[in-house]
Scaffold this motif. Sequence first.
Motif, PDB file in Angstrom:
ATOM      1  N   LYS A 163       7.093  78.496  -4.662  1.00 17.05           N
ATOM      2  CA  LYS A 163       7.551  77.119  -4.903  1.00 17.05           C
ATOM      3  C   LYS A 163       6.369  76.148  -4.902  1.00 17.05           C
ATOM      4  N   LEU A 164       5.309  76.514  -4.213  1.00 21.50           N
ATOM      5  CA  LEU A 164       4.099  75.692  -4.198  1.00 21.50           C
ATOM      6  C   LEU A 164       3.157  76.016  -5.357  1.00 21.50           C
ATOM      7  N   THR A 165       3.005  77.297  -5.670  1.00 17.88           N
ATOM      8  CA  THR A 165       2.005  77.705  -6.664  1.00 17.88           C
ATOM      9  C   THR A 165       2.521  77.705  -8.103  1.00 17.88           C
ATOM     10  N   ASP A 166       3.756  78.131  -8.321  1.00 21.22           N
ATOM     11  CA  ASP A 166       4.266  78.248  -9.694  1.00 21.22           C
ATOM     12  C   ASP A 166       4.230  76.933 -10.473  1.00 21.22           C
ATOM     13  N   PRO A 167       4.623  75.803  -9.871  1.00 19.72           N
ATOM     14  CA  PRO A 167       4.587  74.552 -10.647  1.00 19.72           C
ATOM     15  C   PRO A 167       3.167  74.120 -11.048  1.00 19.72           C
ATOM     16  N   LEU A 168       2.169  74.647 -10.382  1.00 23.52           N
ATOM     17  CA  LEU A 168       0.783  74.305 -10.718  1.00 23.52           C
ATOM     18  C   LEU A 168       0.297  75.066 -11.953  1.00 23.52           C
ATOM     19  N   GLN A 169       0.942  76.178 -12.230  1.00 26.37           N
ATOM     20  CA  GLN A 169       0.534  77.056 -13.325  1.00 26.37           C
ATOM     21  C   GLN A 169       1.266  76.700 -14.613  1.00 26.37           C
ATOM     22  N   ARG A 170       0.714  77.173 -15.729  1.00 25.51           N
ATOM     23  CA  ARG A 170       1.366  77.018 -17.032  1.00 25.51           C
ATOM     24  C   ARG A 170       1.494  78.411 -17.640  1.00 25.51           C
ATOM     25  N   ARG A 171       2.720  78.847 -17.837  1.00 25.44           N
ATOM     26  CA  ARG A 171       2.963  80.191 -18.368  1.00 25.44           C
ATOM     27  C   ARG A 171       2.364  80.344 -19.759  1.00 25.44           C
ATOM     28  N   VAL A 172       1.889  81.542 -20.028  1.00 23.71           N
ATOM     29  CA  VAL A 172       1.295  81.873 -21.318  1.00 23.71           C
ATOM     30  C   VAL A 172       2.408  82.213 -22.305  1.00 23.71           C
ATOM     31  N   GLU A 173       2.250  81.755 -23.533  1.00 19.90           N
ATOM     32  CA  GLU A 173       3.231  82.083 -24.574  1.00 19.90           C
ATOM     33  C   GLU A 173       3.400  83.596 -24.657  1.00 19.90           C
ATOM     34  N   GLY A 174       4.646  84.029 -24.715  1.00 15.57           N
ATOM     35  CA  GLY A 174       4.941  85.453 -24.796  1.00 15.57           C
ATOM     36  C   GLY A 174       5.272  86.086 -23.452  1.00 15.57           C
ATOM     37  N   THR A 175       5.164  85.316 -22.369  1.00  6.80           N
ATOM     38  CA  THR A 175       5.524  85.838 -21.054  1.00  6.80           C
ATOM     39  C   THR A 175       7.035  86.037 -21.001  1.00  6.80           C
ATOM     40  N   PRO A 176       7.495  87.204 -20.560  1.00  6.08           N
ATOM     41  CA  PRO A 176       8.940  87.425 -20.475  1.00  6.08           C
ATOM     42  C   PRO A 176       9.614  86.373 -19.586  1.00  6.08           C
ATOM     43  N   ASP A 177      10.845  86.040 -19.906  1.00  4.27           N
ATOM     44  CA  ASP A 177      11.577  84.985 -19.196  1.00  4.27           C
ATOM     45  C   ASP A 177      11.646  85.212 -17.690  1.00  4.27           C
ATOM     46  N   ASN A 178      11.723  86.444 -17.248  1.00  6.01           N
ATOM     47  CA  ASN A 178      11.894  86.727 -15.824  1.00  6.01           C
ATOM     48  C   ASN A 178      10.563  86.918 -15.082  1.00  6.01           C
ATOM     49  N   GLU A 179       9.455  86.596 -15.732  1.00  6.70           N
ATOM     50  CA  GLU A 179       8.141  86.766 -15.109  1.00  6.70           C
ATOM     51  C   GLU A 179       7.349  85.470 -15.196  1.00  6.70           C
ATOM     52  N   GLN A 180       6.433  85.275 -14.250  1.00  9.41           N
ATOM     53  CA  GLN A 180       5.576  84.091 -14.243  1.00  9.41           C
ATOM     54  C   GLN A 180       4.254  84.358 -14.962  1.00  9.41           C
ATOM     55  N   TRP A 181       3.666  85.516 -14.698  1.00  9.34           N
ATOM     56  CA  TRP A 181       2.369  85.886 -15.275  1.00  9.34           C
ATOM     57  C   TRP A 181       2.574  86.814 -16.463  1.00  9.34           C
ATOM     58  N   PHE A 182       1.681  86.710 -17.451  1.00  9.77           N
ATOM     59  CA  PHE A 182       1.696  87.570 -18.635  1.00  9.77           C
ATOM     60  C   PHE A 182       0.903  88.831 -18.300  1.00  9.77           C
ATOM     61  N   ARG A 183       1.523  89.985 -18.459  1.00  9.21           N
ATOM     62  CA  ARG A 183       0.857  91.250 -18.152  1.00  9.21           C
ATOM     63  C   ARG A 183       0.050  91.723 -19.354  1.00  9.21           C
ATOM     64  N   LEU A 184      -1.208  92.057 -19.097  1.00 10.98           N
ATOM     65  CA  LEU A 184      -2.101  92.535 -20.148  1.00 10.98           C
ATOM     66  C   LEU A 184      -1.990  94.051 -20.282  1.00 10.98           C
ATOM     67  N   GLN A 185      -2.171  94.530 -21.486  1.00 11.46           N
ATOM     68  CA  GLN A 185      -2.120  95.966 -21.747  1.00 11.46           C
ATOM     69  C   GLN A 185      -3.498  96.566 -21.487  1.00 11.46           C
ATOM     70  N   GLU A 186      -3.540  97.598 -20.684  1.00 14.22           N
ATOM     71  CA  GLU A 186      -4.811  98.296 -20.448  1.00 14.22           C
ATOM     72  C   GLU A 186      -5.131  99.153 -21.661  1.00 14.22           C
ATOM     73  N   ILE A 187      -6.329  98.992 -22.192  1.00 10.31           N
ATOM     74  CA  ILE A 187      -6.717  99.772 -23.370  1.00 10.31           C
ATOM     75  C   ILE A 187      -7.881 100.730 -23.098  1.00 10.31           C
ATOM     76  N   TRP A 188      -8.568 100.538 -21.961  1.00  8.68           N
ATOM     77  CA  TRP A 188      -9.695 101.406 -21.658  1.00  8.68           C
ATOM     78  C   TRP A 188     -10.041 101.291 -20.191  1.00  8.68           C
ATOM     79  N   HIS A 189     -10.514 102.382 -19.615  1.00  9.43           N
ATOM     80  CA  HIS A 189     -10.907 102.384 -18.211  1.00  9.43           C
ATOM     81  C   HIS A 189     -12.008 103.414 -17.989  1.00  9.43           C
ATOM     82  N   LEU A 190     -12.962 103.069 -17.151  1.00 14.80           N
ATOM     83  CA  LEU A 190     -14.038 104.005 -16.756  1.00 14.80           C
ATOM     84  C   LEU A 190     -14.058 104.079 -15.247  1.00 14.80           C
ATOM     85  N   ASP A 191     -13.924 105.268 -14.714  1.00 11.71           N
ATOM     86  CA  ASP A 191     -14.064 105.468 -13.258  1.00 11.71           C
ATOM     87  C   ASP A 191     -15.519 105.629 -12.900  1.00 11.71           C
TER      88      ASP A 191
END
Length: 108
Positions: A80-108
């Motif tokens: 309730k304190l943090t969400d109003p400070l943020q601006r959702r990214v276009e394409g974020t699902p209605d039930n989520e606050q943050w937009f999830r990025l797709q992982e395309i590569w990883h190196l251990d």
Amino acid sequence: MERVAQRIDLPRSNQEEYLRLHRSVWPEVEATLTRAGIRNYSIFLADEMLFAYFEIDSATSFAHASATIAQDPKTREWWKLTDPLQRRVEGTPDNEQWFRLQEIWHLD
């Protein structure tokens, strides 16, 4: 382990308050994240963009961790304190606050 990267916008006008809150994240919120299986959680700021990265224990899933966190009353109070400070990214699902990025590569 599941790696998760997310982003959201943080207008300059709200940055001071958002940073102030995150200098002292409530211990109950941190405990809930840990209990939900979240590890290695970081949030980064660039210009007006927040980027979050965290890992989820292999014993759980993103959906289960998210549900566990959302059920916590203290975390909902924090949002309730943090969400109003943020601006959702276009394409974020209605039930989520943050937009999830797709992982395309990883190196251990």
